[in-house]
Design an enzyme around this catalytic site. Structure first.
Site, PDB file in Angstrom:
ATOM      1  N   HIS B  64      42.340  92.287  -2.422  1.00 19.79           N
ATOM      2  CA  HIS B  64      42.089  91.963  -1.011  1.00 19.79           C
ATOM      3  C   HIS B  64      41.424  90.606  -0.904  1.00 19.79           C
ATOM      4  CE1 HIS B  64      37.686  92.782  -0.529  1.00 19.79           C
ATOM      5  NE2 HIS B  64      37.851  93.699  -1.451  1.00 19.79           N
ATOM      6  N   ASP B 174      33.645  89.190  -3.822  1.00 15.30           N
ATOM      7  CA  ASP B 174      34.282  90.467  -3.495  1.00 15.30           C
ATOM      8  C   ASP B 174      35.249  90.163  -2.350  1.00 15.30           C
ATOM      9  OD1 ASP B 174      35.055  92.952  -2.612  1.00 15.30           O
ATOM     10  OD2 ASP B 174      33.056  93.627  -2.070  1.00 15.30           O
ATOM     11  N   GLU B 206      40.653  94.943   3.995  1.00 23.27           N
ATOM     12  CA  GLU B 206      40.176  95.986   3.077  1.00 23.27           C
ATOM     13  C   GLU B 206      38.796  96.446   3.474  1.00 23.27           C
ATOM     14  OE1 GLU B 206      38.294  97.839  -0.510  1.00 23.27           O
ATOM     15  OE2 GLU B 206      37.604  96.111   0.640  1.00 23.27           O
ATOM     16  N   GLU B 207      37.932  95.508   3.873  1.00 19.90           N
ATOM     17  CA  GLU B 207      36.528  95.844   4.130  1.00 19.90           C
ATOM     18  C   GLU B 207      36.348  96.714   5.375  1.00 19.90           C
ATOM     19  OE1 GLU B 207      34.332  95.461   1.992  1.00 19.90           O
ATOM     20  OE2 GLU B 207      34.777  93.711   0.764  1.00 19.90           O
ATOM     21  N   ASP B 229      39.996  94.767  -7.963  1.00 21.83           N
ATOM     22  CA  ASP B 229      38.863  94.632  -7.043  1.00 21.83           C
ATOM     23  C   ASP B 229      37.625  94.351  -7.889  1.00 21.83           C
ATOM     24  OD1 ASP B 229      37.188  94.733  -4.767  1.00 21.83           O
ATOM     25  OD2 ASP B 229      38.375  96.344  -3.872  1.00 21.83           O
ATOM     26  N   HIS B 313      28.364  92.396  -1.627  1.00 25.92           N
ATOM     27  CA  HIS B 313      28.156  92.303  -0.168  1.00 25.92           C
ATOM     28  C   HIS B 313      26.902  91.505   0.197  1.00 25.92           C
ATOM     29  CE1 HIS B 313      30.997  95.767   1.218  1.00 25.92           C
ATOM     30  NE2 HIS B 313      31.509  95.055   0.229  1.00 25.92           N
TER      31      HIS B 313
END
Lengths: 346, 344
Positions: B64, B174, B206-207, B229, B313
């Site tokens: 992603h 990420d 994706e998130e 990922d 994150h």
């Protein structure tokens, strides 16, 4: 000539955590040395300047601003190369977690780490982390590798951008109190009506240590601390809880957690501001404190006042100043110097 | 191929879930040498790398490309902004974080704030929820309305930097690290004749739930898929059993939703090729696009490879370049093996 805002940002970018103000002092020396009649660094690292004005004042005047900033100190290096640290000065732990930092004199880039949010329980997400559980990651995979770059006792600062915000504001780190230093530098670079002493002090954030020595050595009649103070005029805060507001001019205090200020000088500041058409405010709460407490009681004592810049998010990577407040504070300081040289209280 | 530079560049561009355009533009530039590139209506980027016998296996390689951020929900009377997370925002880290909002006239800077500690009476012991905080952009309401609009996205301000050794640090690693690993695999396969059908997907959204991968996988209709990922690299405060180790190679996923034979095959290949690897065992779904892709149409045989990452994150996400490289090597080995199997 550099603008005051540019000078504030330039000085604020220099690392100068309490007890390690040398790089800030070196830069200030280079900016003021040709404008001073005397300039020296004392045993603690305070930079003390004297500049002749047009006349010799009745009152010996001292303006001070502290060079140090809050930050971190490296206390331990783990076997896996992670650095443990303590805070230097008051920092809300909530502004520390997962921030980028710069470690040591070479400004080695690193991150304040902790486990990812996915690995926290709901309770852990709500609780503020204990500073002792956090660490700085510089990418070293072993203690030996870390020791090639870092010494115990090295200081660390927030890595932070300097950004223009909205129409009138600027965001950055260490405005407390490089903003005050910049104002004093500008005054020193200007022609003064009276002889004045200026001090760029050390270790304000850890107990106003530097100013005590300065007060003793200079022994002024009147001392003005120039600093940045809390503005809490933010969403959800109203009335006196705002303490001070951006855009409403310099803050002159009657009392804070460290000092009861000279009331005649407090009133004078507002009279002078009114005469000059400069907006001026006071703190609407007894909060905070600064090195006036040391200047007031050093040697035989001095009459003190504090002229502060309202600043949001003080002691974080994102301090916010209003450009007009900077100009207004500079003008008020100029006007006060004019007045205080031959001031006699009723 | 300068993987470190690709990671730094990928980290620096913005692509908050639903607004992936800038990241997709960089992804397209980097993928173009390897095949025909197209953008899916949901914002995902597709690249048809190998096209061969339609009866041969068709592998979909997914990473992603979106990143977490926040979305403006309201402008208050005093000019302060209310926001909500766009993906899993870590509320522990927001206070006093500088931010960039992608407004209609370009970037708008500000800072996350909340009622200060001296006014909360012990409230400083609590991390506020995102919707209890404000973003201060130094504006009155009238000024703010000229610069931002509800629905605009923002991220925490971040620098893309190198740490010591081979660690790269910044936002959005990420999962741009996953995108970089796929690019590295394509570079390794550059001289190979097509062994199977191969499509690369840099997926959107994706998130916020994996809608990008779900819809693109439906369109591509693959027989096999590998999802790349990031996953947790261990730090001393984390449970060791839920983490891999930074610098110790790709983490090969085992989970009910994943194909056991692909997971085993990846381990065997890593051993054969002397690629360091770790395993990551999950009890149910994986929380990645693999969950979406495996259940596309009548089902896709799916594997998951994760790059160990610290500080997920946050604006200081950290990965090891060697881990990204070894992930790319493992992907290349798998793609070669898929072709071999079919020829036998």
């Amino acid at each position: 000539m550099t603008s005051l805002i540019d000078l504030i940002c330039e000085l604020s970018d220099i690392p100068g955590v309490s007890g390690w103000e040398d790089p800030v002092r070196e830069r200030i020396v280079s900016l003021v040395q040709e404008h001073c009649d005397s300039l020296h660094t004392d045993a603690l690292g305070n930079l003390i300047a004297f500049k002749k004005g047009a006349r010799r004042p009745k009152n010996k005047l001292l303006l001070s601003a502290h060079m140090d900033e809050v930050g971190f100190i490296i206390t331990h290096i783990e076997e896996d190369g992670l650095l443990r640290f303590a805070n230097v000065g008051g920092i809300d732990t909530r502004v520390v977690v997962e921030k980028a930092v710069e470690v040591g004199p070479n400004r080695l880039y690193g991150a304040v780490g902790s486990k990812a949010l996915h690995l926290h329980t709901e309770k852990e997400r709500e609780e503020v982390a204990d500073l002792e559980k956090l660490f700085i990651d510089i990418g070293a995979r072993s203690k030996e590798e870390a020791l090639e770059h870092v010494q115990l006792g090295d200081r660390a600062i927030f890595h932070a951008p300097f950004l223009s915000v909205g129409n009138d504001c600027v965001l950055g780190r260490a405005f407390d109190d490089r903003a005050g230093c910049a104002l004093l530098v500008k005054l020193l670079q200007s022609d003064l009506p009276w002889d004045c002493h200026f001090a760029f002090t050390v270790q304000e954030e850890t107990g106003c240590t530097g100013a005590a020595a300065v007060g003793y050595a200079v022994n002024p009649d009147i001392a003005i601390a120039v600093e940045a103070t809390t503005a809490s005029d933010i969403g959800g805060v109203s009335g006196n809880k705002r303490v001070s507001c951006l855009g409403k001019g310099p803050v002159v205090s009657y009392m804070d957690n460290g000092t009861v200020y000279d009331s005649a000088l407090y009133r004078l500041a507002f009279e002078v501001a009114k005469e000059e058409g400069i907006p001026c405010q006071t703190k609407s709460l007894v909060a905070g404190g600064n090195e006036s407490r040391s200047l007031q009681t050093a040697g035989t004592g001095a009459r003190v006042m504090a002229v502060s810049l309202p600043c949001r998010y003080i002691h974080s990577p994102s301090n916010m100043l209003h450009k007009q407040d900077v100009e207004d504070t500079y003008r008020l300081l100029q006007a006060l110097i004019r007045k205080l040289g031959n001031y006699e209280s009723a | 191929m300068n993987l470190e530079q690709i990671l730094l560049d990928f980290s620096a561009v913005t692509g908050i879930a639903g607004r992936e355009e800038a990241a997709v533009a960089l992804g397209a530039k980097l993928l173009e040498p390897y095949g025909k590139v197209s953008v899916h209506p949901q914002g995902s980027l597709l690249c048809r790398v190998w096209e061969t016998d339609p009866d041969a296996p068709h592998l979909l390689l997914d990473a992603h490309i979106d990143e977490i951020g926040f979305i403006i929900t309201a402008i208050e009377e005093d000019g302060f902004l209310r926001v909500a997370g766009c993906g899993g925002m870590d509320r522990r880290i927001l206070m006093a974080s500088p931010v960039v909002i992608y407004g209609k006239q370009g970037p708008v800077y500000g800072v996350f704030c909340s009622t200060p500690p001296h006014l909360t009476g012990g409230g400083e012991k609590k991390n506020l929820k995102v919707d209890e905080m404000y973003v201060d952009i130094g504006c009155t309401k009238e000024q703010a309305e000229k610069l931002v609009f509800p629905g605009d996205r923002g991220t925490l301000y971040a620098s893309s930097r190198k740490l010591l050794g081979d660690t790269v640090c910044g936002k959005a690693l990420d999962n741009r690290a996953g995108c970089a690993a796929i690019l590295y695999a394509l570079e390794l396969l550059k001289e190979d004749a097509p062994r199977c059908n191969l499509t690369v997907l840099f997926s959107s959204l994706e998130e916020v739930g994996g809608q990008g991968a779900k819809t693109a996988a439906y369109q591509v209709n693959p027989t096999h898929s590998i999802v790349v990922d990031v996953s947790f690299a261990h730090t001393p405060d984390a449970p060791r059993v839920k983490c891999g180790l930074m610098g110790k190679g790709p983490m090969i996923g085992f989970a009910p939703i994943l194909s056991h034979s692909i997971s085993r095959k990846l381990c065997d290949l890593a051993k054969e090729e002397n690629i360091p690897f770790q395993t990551e065992i999950m009890g149910g779904k994986t929380g990645t696009n693999a969950d979406q892709i495996a259940s596309t149409r009548s089902g896709v045989v799916t594997g998951l490879v994760s790059i160990p990452q610290k500080y997920m994150h946050t604006p200081v996400e950290a990965v090891s370049v060697a881990d990204v490289e070894n992930t790319g090597r493992l992907l290349a080995a798998y793609i070669r093996s898929l072709g071999r199997e079919e020829k036998q």
